[in-house]
Design an enzyme around this catalytic site. Structure first.
Site, PDB file in Angstrom:
ATOM      1  N   ARG A  26     -12.125 -43.652 -18.789  1.00 32.26           N
ATOM      2  CA  ARG A  26     -12.068 -42.337 -18.746  1.00 32.26           C
ATOM      3  C   ARG A  26     -11.153 -41.939 -17.437  1.00 32.26           C
ATOM      4  NH1 ARG A  26     -15.361 -41.171 -14.003  1.00 32.26           N
ATOM      5  NH2 ARG A  26     -17.354 -42.075 -13.640  1.00 32.26           N
ATOM      6  N   HIS A  59     -16.510 -37.757 -13.817  1.00 31.84           N
ATOM      7  CA  HIS A  59     -17.676 -38.219 -14.498  1.00 31.84           C
ATOM      8  C   HIS A  59     -18.378 -37.206 -15.476  1.00 31.84           C
ATOM      9  CE1 HIS A  59     -21.743 -39.197 -15.499  1.00 31.84           C
ATOM     10  NE2 HIS A  59     -22.617 -37.765 -15.210  1.00 31.84           N
ATOM     11  N   TYR A  69     -14.044 -41.680  -5.464  1.00 31.09           N
ATOM     12  CA  TYR A  69     -15.143 -43.249  -5.197  1.00 31.09           C
ATOM     13  C   TYR A  69     -14.047 -44.156  -6.160  1.00 31.09           C
ATOM     14  CZ  TYR A  69     -16.250 -41.487  -9.928  1.00 31.09           C
ATOM     15  OH  TYR A  69     -16.338 -41.005 -11.044  1.00 31.09           O
TER      16      TYR A  69
END
Ligand SMILES: Cc1ncc(C[n+]2csc(CCOP(=O)(O)OP(=O)(O)O)c2C)c(N)n1
Ligand SMILES: [Mg+2]
Length: 321
Positions: free
Chosen positions: A240, A244, A252
């Protein structure tokens, strides 16, 4: 595998572009503070939803997750209904009561999406068993992530489907992360598809950035399910592009990693294939791009100009009498 006919190929391209344009537009609107709630976006994973859904019939059903925009568009849900739902409007696909994580369009075979990670796995199994009991040859698809594959529901749902030969396809979109958690911290194995052996069903790994590879793998799994031979676990390796959810800047992961995956973008890759191997013209594909742009704008204007749900209808149809 049989390649899809030209009209299907173009429709697959159209749906991939529609997902990307819609999601990109939402990203921009979100950053301007114009979208309520949050968004879990699908950019980068379009080949999975579209490759799988192109192998389905209109009367087959899919079960999605907290990231349902791509799956819903790929299965043919109304873009207006999706857009209006994101804005909580009465014209939304769930009457404005579901929001981004509860998209649905049962007429298109899009069952209500479920934000509880892994939860749709046994539900899709149940739907598939229901089709069998009714003597129908329809199939059900459960989409879930690498994170979803580490839930108890994954084990229970797939094991039951396996022993009952349920006509269901389990599509694990391994986008490398469950929220901020990389798969290297959550798995001791390279391929989630390897777990299929533990349930006695086929497990297939596919390049999730290659639309036709996904389509071919899905076609085989669907044919198997329809023949009454049971489920398949299909793992698509994908990525992706966005965080998120919209509150996640994605710190991250490295810029290099994101760039590496963006270089494997499924849309230009499919476009080149359509031109090089299937004789489509750049002009024809450009026209599809433009039509998608217009459809996105129209759907968003529809959503913005739609009425709010009436307060007196707040409990309808939430509870059954
Ligand atoms: C049972 C459950 N646990 C935790 C959460 C919070 N949560 C929402 S999405 C998510 C990560 C899911 O990762 P994955 O299954 O890989 O799907 P992706 O977000 O990558 O599409 C988590 C932990 C939840 N919604 N449900
Ligand atoms: Mg994931």
């Amino acid at each position: 595998m049989t390649d899809p006919p030209p009209a299907t190929l173009l429709e697959m391209y159209r749906r991939m572009v529609l997902i990307r344009r819609f999601e990109d537009r939402l990203t921009h609107m979100f950053l301007q503070g114009l979208v309520p709630g949050t968004l879990h976006q699908y950019q980068g994973q379009e080949a999975v939803a579209v490759g799988v859904c192109a192998a389905l019939r209109p009367d087959d059903v899919i079960f999605s997750t907290h990231r349902p925009v791509g799956h819903s568009i790929a299965k043919g849900a109304s873009l207006r209904g999706i857009a209006a739902e994101l804005w909580g409007k009465a014209t939304g696909c769930a009457g404005g009561k579901g929001g981004q994580m509860h998209l649905t369009d049962t007429a298109a075979g899009v069952m209500p999406s479920n934000a509880i990670v892994g939860a749709n796995i046994p539900i899709a199994t149940g739907a598939a068993l229901g089709f069998r009991l009714m003597g129908l040859d329809r199939v059900a698809v459960s989409f879930f992530g690498d994170g979803g594959s580490n839930t108890g529901a994954f084990h229970e749902g797939i094991n039951l489907a396996a022993v009952k030969d349920a006509p269901v396809i389990f599509v694990c979109e391994n986008n490398q992360y469950a929220a901020s958690m990389h798969v290297s911290h959550t798995l001791r194995i390279e391929d989630i598809a390897a777990r299929a052996a533990g349930y006695g069903i086929p497990g297939v790994v596919v390049d999730g950035q290659d639309t036709l590879a996904v389509y071919a793998a899905a076609q085989e799994a669907v044919a198997r399910a329809r023949r009454g031979e049971g489920p398949t676990l299909l793992e698509a390796k994908t990525y992706r592009y966005m965080g998120h959810s919209r509150g996640d800047p994605g710190g991250y992961r490295t810029r290099a990693e994101v760039e590496e995956w963006r270089a494997k973008d499924p849309i230009p890759r499919f476009r080149e294939r359509l031109i090089g191997a299937f004789g489509q013209t750049a002009d024809a594909l450009d026209r599809i791009d433009e039509a998608c742009e217009a459809e996105v704008e129209e759907a968003i204007q529809f959503a913005l100009s739609s009425p709010e749900p009436a307060p007196e209808e707040a409990y309808e149809p939430v509870y059954a009498g």
